[in-house]
Each structure stands twice: as structure tokens, then as C-alpha cells.
Design a protein around this motif. Structure first.
Motif, short mmCIF file in Angstrom:
data_model
loop_
_atom_site.label_atom_id
_atom_site.label_comp_id
_atom_site.label_asym_id
_atom_site.label_seq_id
_atom_site.Cartn_x
_atom_site.Cartn_y
_atom_site.Cartn_z
N GLY A 1 0.81 -1.27 0.26
CA GLY A 1 0.23 -0.17 0.12
C GLY A 1 0.93 0.85 -0.32
N VAL A 2 2.28 1.40 -0.27
CA VAL A 2 2.54 2.38 -0.85
C VAL A 2 2.59 3.49 -1.52
N ALA A 3 2.29 4.61 -1.49
CA ALA A 3 2.53 5.09 -2.37
C ALA A 3 2.74 5.72 -3.73
N VAL A 4 1.74 5.51 -4.52
CA VAL A 4 2.43 5.30 -6.22
C VAL A 4 3.26 5.88 -6.55
N SER A 5 3.63 7.39 -5.99
CA SER A 5 5.04 8.34 -6.46
C SER A 5 6.07 7.58 -5.17
N THR A 6 5.92 7.01 -4.32
CA THR A 6 7.02 6.88 -3.54
C THR A 6 7.40 5.57 -4.12
N VAL A 7 6.80 4.60 -5.01
CA VAL A 7 7.33 3.37 -5.33
C VAL A 7 8.13 3.88 -6.87
N SER A 8 7.58 4.58 -7.48
CA SER A 8 8.20 5.18 -9.13
C SER A 8 9.42 6.14 -8.56
N GLU A 9 9.33 6.12 -7.99
CA GLU A 9 10.69 7.29 -6.57
C GLU A 9 11.96 6.36 -6.36
#
Length: 137
Positions: A61-69
Motif C-alpha cells: 500500500g505504499v504511495a505510487v509516487s514513492t514506489v516510482s521514486e
């Protein structure tokens, strides 16, 4: 894959946010599991590791922006590790080649003492010069 369809899909994907792209990825993986006509190419160990990390982050459930980074950082690290692996393979190949060359030079008899064996004679043991044909008769 048809390059025109690929280009068309890429144009459509460029307009979407990362969150929607992950949904599309999930759907493509679902379609692949159901209808793939051939197996996907095997990814290298670094890619499999990065995809595993990405999947765990998304499942957590990690935020998509954090996953992308995070994936951006991992991709940079993978680039460095791939470079190191390629350099290591090149150096190892050079070492093996040099070792073979040295072994060939050390193990080969000098060209002056190499004479083909005469029919009906036995080759001389190592370190013993061959007997001239006139003395053998």
C-alpha cells in the motif's frame, strides 16, 4: 509484436498517471497469464529483484509516487551493477585468454625439436631427443 500497435499503445500510455499505469500493468500480467502464446523473455537477476521490490511495495500500500521514486533509484543502482558485472566478465575473459596463451607457450615443445614420427618407430619419451632415422636402422 506489431510495431505500429506498440507505438499506438505507448502514445496512449504517455497520457496516464503512474497509478493508472500500474493498473494497466496488472491487467497486462493477467492477460499474459491467461493468453500468452509464448513465454516472456527471462529477465536478469537485477531486474527480477527490482520487480520483486516493486511488487512488495505496491502490495504494502505504499504511495505510487514513492514506489516510482524508489524504482528510479533502483534502476540507477542496477545500471551501475550491470556495468560492474560486464566489466568483471570482460576482465575474466582477458585473464582466461592470457592464461591459455601462457599455457600454450610453456607447454608446447620448441619448434626445432618437433619432428613427425617415422612409420614403424615409437615416439621418444619426453626430454629424450628423437633418434635420427639412420641410427635406428
Amino acid at each position: 509484436m506489431n510495431p505500429y500497435v506498440r507505438d499506438r499503445i505507448n502514445r496512449k500510455l504517455d497520457t496516464l498517471a503512474d497509478e493508472r499505469l500500474y493498473q494497466i500493468l496488472d491487467y497486462v500480467e493477467f492477460l499474459e497469464s491467461k493468453y500468452a502464446e509464448k513465454s516472456a523473455p527471462v529477465a536478469n537477476v537485477f531486474t527480477r529483484f527490482a520487480e520483486g521490490v516493486e511488487d512488495k511495495l505496491r502490495a504494502g500500500g505504499v504511495a505510487v509516487s514513492t514506489v516510482s521514486e524508489t524504482m528510479g533509484f533502483l534502476n540507477k543502482a542496477m545500471g551501475v551493477l550491470n556495468g560492474v558485472a560486464q566489466t568483471t566478465m570482460t576482465v575474466a575473459g582477458d585473464v582466461v585468454s592470457a592464461a591459455k596463451t601462457a599455457a600454450d607457450q610453456v607447454g608446447a615443445p620448441p619448434p626445432a625439436t618437433t619432428t613427425p614420427p617415422q612409420p614403424g618407430t615409437q615416439p621418444a619419451p619426453p626430454g629424450v631427443p628423437p633418434t635420427p632415422p639412420s641410427a635406428a636402422a
